[in-house]
Write a protein that holds these residues in place. Sequence first.
Motif, PDB file in Angstrom:
ATOM      1  N   GLY A 338      -2.367 -28.571   5.563  1.00 25.06           N
ATOM      2  CA  GLY A 338      -2.051 -29.922   5.121  1.00 25.06           C
ATOM      3  C   GLY A 338      -0.862 -30.045   4.205  1.00 25.06           C
ATOM      4  N   ALA A 339      -0.056 -28.998   4.091  1.00 28.65           N
ATOM      5  CA  ALA A 339       1.097 -29.039   3.190  1.00 28.65           C
ATOM      6  C   ALA A 339       2.033 -30.185   3.542  1.00 28.65           C
ATOM      7  CB  ALA A 339       1.858 -27.722   3.248  1.00 28.65           C
ATOM      8  N   SER A 340       2.469 -30.896   2.521  1.00 24.82           N
ATOM      9  CA  SER A 340       3.471 -31.942   2.714  1.00 24.82           C
ATOM     10  C   SER A 340       4.864 -31.410   2.440  1.00 24.82           C
ATOM     11  CB  SER A 340       3.189 -33.131   1.800  1.00 24.82           C
ATOM     12  OG  SER A 340       3.218 -32.717   0.435  1.00 24.82           O
ATOM     13  N   GLN A 341       4.932 -30.333   1.666  1.00 23.63           N
ATOM     14  CA  GLN A 341       6.212 -29.714   1.319  1.00 23.63           C
ATOM     15  C   GLN A 341       6.033 -28.206   1.278  1.00 23.63           C
ATOM     16  OE1 GLN A 341       8.413 -31.385  -2.044  1.00 23.63           O
ATOM     17  NE2 GLN A 341       8.889 -29.320  -2.765  1.00 23.63           N
ATOM     18  N   ILE A 342       6.919 -27.492   1.963  1.00 25.42           N
ATOM     19  CA  ILE A 342       6.863 -26.031   2.013  1.00 25.42           C
ATOM     20  C   ILE A 342       8.199 -25.493   1.528  1.00 25.42           C
ATOM     21  CG2 ILE A 342       6.704 -24.010   3.520  1.00 25.42           C
ATOM     22  CD1 ILE A 342       4.860 -25.651   5.331  1.00 25.42           C
ATOM     23  N   THR A 343       8.135 -24.609   0.539  1.00 24.75           N
ATOM     24  CA  THR A 343       9.337 -23.930   0.060  1.00 24.75           C
ATOM     25  C   THR A 343       9.264 -22.469   0.480  1.00 24.75           C
ATOM     26  OG1 THR A 343       9.504 -25.415  -1.852  1.00 24.75           O
ATOM     27  CG2 THR A 343      10.760 -23.366  -1.934  1.00 24.75           C
ATOM     28  N   LEU A 344      10.312 -21.991   1.120  1.00 26.97           N
ATOM     29  CA  LEU A 344      10.374 -20.628   1.635  1.00 26.97           C
ATOM     30  C   LEU A 344      11.054 -19.721   0.622  1.00 26.97           C
ATOM     31  CD1 LEU A 344      11.601 -21.507   5.237  1.00 26.97           C
ATOM     32  CD2 LEU A 344       9.254 -20.992   4.550  1.00 26.97           C
ATOM     33  N   PHE A 345      10.432 -18.583   0.359  1.00 30.33           N
ATOM     34  CA  PHE A 345      11.000 -17.568  -0.520  1.00 30.33           C
ATOM     35  C   PHE A 345      11.185 -16.282   0.282  1.00 30.33           C
ATOM     36  CE2 PHE A 345       8.988 -20.523  -3.338  1.00 30.33           C
ATOM     37  CZ  PHE A 345       9.747 -20.510  -4.510  1.00 30.33           C
ATOM     38  N   GLY A 346      12.336 -15.656   0.123  1.00 27.64           N
ATOM     39  CA  GLY A 346      12.579 -14.394   0.817  1.00 27.64           C
ATOM     40  C   GLY A 346      12.649 -14.513   2.324  1.00 27.64           C
ATOM     41  N   ALA A 347      12.832 -15.703   2.839  1.00 25.81           N
ATOM     42  CA  ALA A 347      12.957 -15.910   4.289  1.00 25.81           C
ATOM     43  C   ALA A 347      14.434 -15.771   4.660  1.00 25.81           C
ATOM     44  CB  ALA A 347      12.419 -17.281   4.676  1.00 25.81           C
ATOM     45  N   ASP A 348      14.939 -14.559   4.548  1.00 23.21           N
ATOM     46  CA  ASP A 348      16.382 -14.320   4.669  1.00 23.21           C
ATOM     47  C   ASP A 348      16.837 -14.040   6.094  1.00 23.21           C
ATOM     48  OD1 ASP A 348      16.668 -14.616   1.921  1.00 23.21           O
ATOM     49  OD2 ASP A 348      16.397 -12.479   1.537  1.00 23.21           O
ATOM     50  N   PHE A 349      16.012 -13.382   6.887  1.00 23.86           N
ATOM     51  CA  PHE A 349      16.382 -13.020   8.255  1.00 23.86           C
ATOM     52  C   PHE A 349      17.725 -12.294   8.289  1.00 23.86           C
ATOM     53  CE2 PHE A 349      13.769 -16.859   8.471  1.00 23.86           C
ATOM     54  CZ  PHE A 349      12.725 -16.406   9.254  1.00 23.86           C
ATOM     55  N   ALA A 350      18.035 -11.601   7.216  1.00 27.72           N
ATOM     56  CA  ALA A 350      19.333 -10.935   7.087  1.00 27.72           C
ATOM     57  C   ALA A 350      19.238  -9.935   5.934  1.00 27.72           C
ATOM     58  CB  ALA A 350      20.434 -11.963   6.829  1.00 27.72           C
ATOM     59  N   PHE A 351      20.348  -9.254   5.680  1.00 21.47           N
ATOM     60  CA  PHE A 351      20.396  -8.220   4.653  1.00 21.47           C
ATOM     61  C   PHE A 351      21.399  -8.584   3.562  1.00 21.47           C
ATOM     62  CE2 PHE A 351      19.470  -5.245   8.445  1.00 21.47           C
ATOM     63  CZ  PHE A 351      18.115  -5.546   8.383  1.00 21.47           C
ATOM     64  N   PRO A 352      21.156  -9.637   2.808  1.00 18.19           N
ATOM     65  CA  PRO A 352      22.097  -9.989   1.734  1.00 18.19           C
ATOM     66  C   PRO A 352      22.141  -8.901   0.669  1.00 18.19           C
ATOM     67  CG  PRO A 352      20.079 -11.277   1.540  1.00 18.19           C
ATOM     68  CD  PRO A 352      20.008 -10.549   2.853  1.00 18.19           C
ATOM     69  N   ASN A 353      23.302  -8.776   0.035  1.00 17.32           N
ATOM     70  CA  ASN A 353      23.511  -7.772  -1.014  1.00 17.32           C
ATOM     71  C   ASN A 353      23.241  -6.349  -0.504  1.00 17.32           C
ATOM     72  OD1 ASN A 353      24.051  -9.859  -2.936  1.00 17.32           O
ATOM     73  ND2 ASN A 353      21.842 -10.176  -3.128  1.00 17.32           N
ATOM     74  N   ASN A 354      23.450  -6.159   0.813  1.00 19.76           N
ATOM     75  CA  ASN A 354      23.297  -4.834   1.425  1.00 19.76           C
ATOM     76  C   ASN A 354      21.922  -4.226   1.147  1.00 19.76           C
ATOM     77  OD1 ASN A 354      25.877  -4.653   2.666  1.00 19.76           O
ATOM     78  ND2 ASN A 354      26.784  -4.189   0.675  1.00 19.76           N
ATOM     79  N   LYS A 355      20.895  -5.065   1.264  1.00 20.30           N
ATOM     80  CA  LYS A 355      19.521  -4.610   1.077  1.00 20.30           C
ATOM     81  C   LYS A 355      18.675  -5.198   2.190  1.00 20.30           C
ATOM     82  CE  LYS A 355      16.088  -3.912  -2.501  1.00 20.30           C
ATOM     83  NZ  LYS A 355      15.791  -3.984  -3.941  1.00 20.30           N
ATOM     84  N   THR A 356      17.634  -4.459   2.631  1.00 20.90           N
ATOM     85  CA  THR A 356      16.826  -4.932   3.750  1.00 20.90           C
ATOM     86  C   THR A 356      15.644  -5.777   3.307  1.00 20.90           C
ATOM     87  OG1 THR A 356      15.464  -2.923   3.787  1.00 20.90           O
ATOM     88  CG2 THR A 356      17.460  -2.931   5.140  1.00 20.90           C
ATOM     89  N   HIS A 357      14.949  -5.363   2.242  1.00 19.81           N
ATOM     90  CA  HIS A 357      13.748  -6.060   1.801  1.00 19.81           C
ATOM     91  C   HIS A 357      13.617  -5.993   0.284  1.00 19.81           C
ATOM     92  CE1 HIS A 357      12.737  -5.110   6.026  1.00 19.81           C
ATOM     93  NE2 HIS A 357      12.029  -6.221   5.989  1.00 19.81           N
ATOM     94  N   ALA A 358      12.908  -6.948  -0.257  1.00 22.07           N
ATOM     95  CA  ALA A 358      12.604  -6.932  -1.683  1.00 22.07           C
ATOM     96  C   ALA A 358      11.438  -5.992  -1.950  1.00 22.07           C
ATOM     97  CB  ALA A 358      12.248  -8.343  -2.169  1.00 22.07           C
ATOM     98  N   GLY A 359      11.582  -5.150  -2.974  1.00 19.18           N
ATOM     99  CA  GLY A 359      10.481  -4.312  -3.400  1.00 19.18           C
ATOM    100  C   GLY A 359      10.233  -3.079  -2.563  1.00 19.18           C
ATOM    101  N   TRP A 360      11.080  -2.825  -1.583  1.00 22.10           N
ATOM    102  CA  TRP A 360      10.918  -1.653  -0.721  1.00 22.10           C
ATOM    103  C   TRP A 360      12.255  -0.934  -0.610  1.00 22.10           C
ATOM    104  CZ3 TRP A 360       6.072  -0.435   1.028  1.00 22.10           C
ATOM    105  CH2 TRP A 360       5.105  -1.450   0.981  1.00 22.10           C
ATOM    106  N   ASN A 361      12.188   0.371  -0.390  1.00 15.49           N
ATOM    107  CA  ASN A 361      13.409   1.154  -0.215  1.00 15.49           C
ATOM    108  C   ASN A 361      13.981   0.950   1.187  1.00 15.49           C
ATOM    109  OD1 ASN A 361      13.296   2.338  -2.812  1.00 15.49           O
ATOM    110  ND2 ASN A 361      11.845   3.893  -2.068  1.00 15.49           N
TER     111      ASN A 361
END
Length: 430
Positions: A338-361
């Motif tokens: 039932g969400a009326s508003q959804i904010t996406l975090f970490g939905a990058d679909f890319a490798f910004p700052n030459n990194k693949t994922h947050a919190g992982w090597n």
Amino acid sequence: MSEFFERNGELIQQRWPKVWQRLSVEDSAALQADRVEGLGSTLSINGIQLTSRHDRTREAALQADSLPIDSPVVHVYGTGLGDLQLQLLECSGLERLYVHILNGAVFALVLQLLDQQQWLSDPRVELWYAGDLAEIQLPYFALPSELVLADDYNAKIRDRLISETHLAFNNRRFDPDNPEIAERLQACIERVRADADAAELFATCSGREVFVIATGPSLEQHFDTLRAVRERAQRPLLICVDTAYRPLIEQGIKPDVVVTIDQRISMRHLPSDGTGDITLVYMPMVDPVVVRAWQGKRYVAYSASPIYSELRQQFPKAQLFVGGSVIHPAVDLAVKMGASQITLFGADFAFPNNKTHAGWNDGDLGPQMGAARHWVLDGHGQRVKTQLNFRSYLCELERYIAGNPGVAFYNSSRAGAMIVGTTFHPELAR
């Protein structure tokens, strides 16, 4: 201006004046163009041959044969040297041929070097820039060379074309007759029978704001914000994907709901300690060891995949949308809750700052930066490295968002891929 360019241009200006207005200012001089000789010849752009250098006509005939012979309408993505267009126009049943430009500068250069009037003058032809439409059109043929050379304006359509072309190949490992899949599903039957239906969560958060948290590198920008939000009495619901769970917990951020669908997810990704007040929504391909160890409430859902057809009949449960990534059912769950508003975090679909994922090597979750050979446009309009499956996941999320106009979608970061249908969050996006 070459003689060819002038004559081709006059014809395009007469039939498609807005297209010509754009073509006439394309910077074809910036391209590295070379004539390549073989049994015949072709044009190479930035090291990519537009066609065969041996027999362009035969190649075009093979391409034309791959399309439905009885289709009155055909779409061609990429202009090439005009060979495929000429082949298709020889089909007596063809009523309309839509040609979609994937790289304006490439086509402008071809117009300077070769006479294209034969197909451009045919009344059955329509000429567009591919990016002028939000979706791909069927049936189509996409010229392989121009899928590589597609420019920024037409990149979204390129991504959809490649995703569509690879669909059957990508789905091959989800064969319901695969013995490994059958074994995993059999191992999960006990939990599927006993655990609650995800439908019980639907409409339980009507009108509430929901944060959907993925594992893209930009998530690291928001740990402080999410930690502060989590402590508020009145706050958004926090739904995270499986691989984001451990990084969040390590930062002192406890989500309300975790969504997991992948058979490769293990206790390493979803440690069970302290999960008594966290809801788990899972699909039956998830390791039963992970499911059994979860201390909080567990809910089962299926996707539309044929691997779940028998289970759906035996133990009916809710269905969530899956387009290749766990981000899709996480977002779909938020909408169905039932969400009326959804904010996406970490939905990058890319490798910004030459990194693949947050919190992982690098390489912990599969892809490594060194293997990134593709790109998408980020929120600043700049190219950022990615991989093909990420672009497919992005396409499916954009299609899902387009199908849910009643929900406001926000993106918390400009560092990752531009997500069509979202608005950059005025306070969070950087």
